[in-house]
Design an enzyme around this catalytic site. Structure first.
Site, PDB file in Angstrom:
ATOM      1  N   GLY A 100       0.824  -1.203   0.000  1.00 25.70           N
ATOM      2  CA  GLY A 100       0.000   0.000   0.000  1.00 25.70           C
ATOM      3  C   GLY A 100       0.854   1.247   0.000  1.00 25.70           C
ATOM      4  O   GLY A 100       2.069   1.199   0.238  1.00 25.70           O
ATOM      5  N   GLU A 101       0.214   2.385  -0.257  1.00 24.80           N
ATOM      6  CA  GLU A 101       0.906   3.666  -0.320  1.00 24.80           C
ATOM      7  C   GLU A 101       0.038   4.737   0.291  1.00 24.80           C
ATOM      8  O   GLU A 101      -1.184   4.706   0.165  1.00 24.80           O
ATOM      9  CB  GLU A 101       1.231   4.021  -1.774  1.00 24.80           C
ATOM     10  CG  GLU A 101       1.893   5.370  -1.954  1.00 24.80           C
ATOM     11  CD  GLU A 101       2.169   5.705  -3.404  1.00 24.80           C
ATOM     12  OE1 GLU A 101       2.328   6.891  -3.712  1.00 24.80           O
ATOM     13  OE2 GLU A 101       2.195   4.767  -4.231  1.00 24.80           O
ATOM     14  N   PHE A 104       2.330   9.159   4.185  1.00 22.02           N
ATOM     15  CA  PHE A 104       3.538   9.030   4.991  1.00 22.02           C
ATOM     16  C   PHE A 104       4.624   8.186   4.324  1.00 22.02           C
ATOM     17  O   PHE A 104       5.763   8.220   4.724  1.00 22.02           O
ATOM     18  CB  PHE A 104       3.199   8.413   6.351  1.00 22.02           C
ATOM     19  CG  PHE A 104       2.511   9.376   7.265  1.00 22.02           C
ATOM     20  CD1 PHE A 104       3.221  10.045   8.236  1.00 22.02           C
ATOM     21  CD2 PHE A 104       1.163   9.633   7.128  1.00 22.02           C
ATOM     22  CE1 PHE A 104       2.592  10.944   9.074  1.00 22.02           C
ATOM     23  CE2 PHE A 104       0.522  10.529   7.962  1.00 22.02           C
ATOM     24  CZ  PHE A 104       1.244  11.199   8.936  1.00 22.02           C
ATOM     25  N   LYS A 123       6.896  -0.904   6.915  1.00 22.24           N
ATOM     26  CA  LYS A 123       6.384   0.440   6.659  1.00 22.24           C
ATOM     27  C   LYS A 123       7.583   1.357   6.423  1.00 22.24           C
ATOM     28  O   LYS A 123       8.399   1.569   7.329  1.00 22.24           O
ATOM     29  CB  LYS A 123       5.566   0.890   7.873  1.00 22.24           C
ATOM     30  CG  LYS A 123       4.847   2.216   7.756  1.00 22.24           C
ATOM     31  CD  LYS A 123       4.007   2.391   9.020  1.00 22.24           C
ATOM     32  CE  LYS A 123       3.271   3.715   9.055  1.00 22.24           C
ATOM     33  NZ  LYS A 123       2.470   3.844  10.298  1.00 22.24           N
ATOM     34  N   ASP A 220      -7.906   7.098  16.500  1.00 19.20           N
ATOM     35  CA  ASP A 220      -8.279   6.906  15.095  1.00 19.20           C
ATOM     36  C   ASP A 220      -8.774   5.486  14.842  1.00 19.20           C
ATOM     37  O   ASP A 220      -8.378   4.838  13.872  1.00 19.20           O
ATOM     38  CB  ASP A 220      -7.115   7.242  14.172  1.00 19.20           C
ATOM     39  CG  ASP A 220      -7.566   7.501  12.731  1.00 19.20           C
ATOM     40  OD1 ASP A 220      -8.776   7.763  12.534  1.00 19.20           O
ATOM     41  OD2 ASP A 220      -6.737   7.435  11.811  1.00 19.20           O
TER      42      ASP A 220
END
Length: 404
Positions: A100-101, A104, A123, A220
């Site tokens: 994923g992108e 950050f 990450k 969150d």
């Protein structure tokens, strides 16, 4: 479902793009339609540091980058590390593919050659000061959680390793399955079975209570930040709906993304949480504490039950009107204390029920228990639980049972 997708995409206007964290889902799903609040909190953290230290850090940034840079290590124009499948980081992590992108950085699947070839999610943070500082804040929280839960009793993702790779902070995590949102999406937003919701609720509540006990608020919580440990499923054709439907083999979950987690002693920014899961005290700017997580969990559980987000809006006043339609009037004392005076008229929510938005809310929303699909005991207990979590007054908000 088209409205569902359009609404999720629109959140990008409010907040930075997010990625699907530490999950095998991301390569298929791309960027998350919902987004995350982050820069506000990290700006506040930086503000607490001295001005001279911040200026000194900025001056050293270019020097550090050029000093660590080699001909074989490059960044793109946005600060992402340029890498290819098969590249090795620290002579240990072999990159397999991109998961994923986001704003950050990127998350990649790697083979950990120092751990018998185990697959991990890595990450890789952008080589930019503000993102590097934010990542170090997350590392601090993850290290604390790891020390507090060395036996992995609670459903919080575990950091396996972290390092600085030519200016990119890299954090290694256990590789998990789909996020609960991605599973819903790939299953045509078919609700989860009530027995799975019960199991997931127990694990989520237990994990959040663990965070709160240790003076930490996640801030969150949302279906994207709750991942299945293993999202394998059985497939069965539904002749009535003329489509295949998936049923999880194992509903075990873990909470991820502690980049916005805040300790009690830290400065609390005025806005937290992704819009659809934002507690009323946050919208009304009354200050917040652990109770904002509890509200978010209530929103998550009803989303699992319905298959779609309950509060689909990007306007704060409309959001409050939806709450009133589902949960009853907002208490007068809260409206009297709010700094958002434009939301209030004569100690009531300033809302025109005859406007187009007012008619929409009245047509598409109903009292909470009217959403129940069955009068069975399990359904009744779930809605009793959600009702206690979605309490307007933070002073009265507690988890209604102790899973320990």
């Amino acid at each position: 479902m088209a409205c569902e997708e359009d609404s999720r995409e629109a959140t990008c206007k409010d907040r930075d793009l997010d990625w699907h964290h530490y999950s095998k889902s991301s390569g298929r799903s791309g960027r998350s339609g919902r987004s995350r609040r982050s820069s506000h909190r990290h700006k506040d953290r930086r503000r607490r540091r001295s001005h001279s230290r911040h200026r000194s850090s900025s001056r050293r940034s270019h020097h550090r980058r050029s000093r660590k840079r080699s001909r074989s290590v490059e960044d793109d124009d946005e600060g992402h590390l340029i890498y290819h499948s098969g590249d090795m980081l620290r002579a240990r992590y072999e990159i397999v593919c991109t998961l994923g992108e986001g704003a950050f950085g990127k998350v990649v699947e790697c083979i950990d050659h120092s751990n018998d070839g185990a697959r991990v999610a890595l990450k890789i943070i952008k080589n930019i000061d503000r993102y590097r500082e934010a990542a170090m804040s997350e590392v601090e929280v993850l290290e604390q959680l790891k020390s507090l839960d060395s036996e992995r009793r609670y459903a919080c993702v575990h950091m396996l390793d972290w390092f600085d790779y030519h200016g990119h902070i890299c954090i290694a995590f256990e590789l998990l399955g789909l996020s609960t949102y991605d599973f819903l999406k790939e299953n045509n937003f078919q609700p989860f079975p009530i027995e799975h919701i019960r199991h997931m609720a127990y694990q989520i509540i237990r994990a959040v209570r663990f965070l709160h006990k240790n003076k930490l608020t996640h801030t969150d919580l949302k279906p994207e930040n709750i991942l299945f440990i293993d999202s394998d499923y059985d497939m069965e054709y539904n002749p009535e709906k003329k489509r295949d439907e998936r049923t999880l083999k194992n509903p075990d979950v873990k909470i991820v993304d502690f980049g916005n987690a805040t300790y009690e002693h830290e400065h609390h920014t005025s806005v937290v949480s992704t819009r659809h899961y934002r507690a009323p005290e946050v919208i009304l700017d009354l200050g917040w504490d652990h109770s904002c997580d509890v509200w978010s969990v209530g929103c998550i559980l009803i989303e699992y039950y319905l298959g779609s987000t309950l509060f689909q809006t990007h306007d704060s006043k409309e959001h409050l009107a939806m709450m009133e339609r589902v949960l009853g009037p907002i208490p007068t004392d809260l409206l009297q204390k709010t700094k958002k005076r434009r939301y209030v008229h004569r100690c009531k929510l300033d809302w025109d029920v005859h406007s187009s938005s007012g008619r929409y809310v009245r047509k598409h929303f109903k009292p909470l228990k009217h959403y129940m699909m069955s009068k069975g005991e399990d359904h009744q207990k779930l809605f009793d639980l959600i009702e206690k979590m979605m309490e307007y007054d933070p002073a009265n908000t507690v988890f209604p049972f102790k899973p320990d």
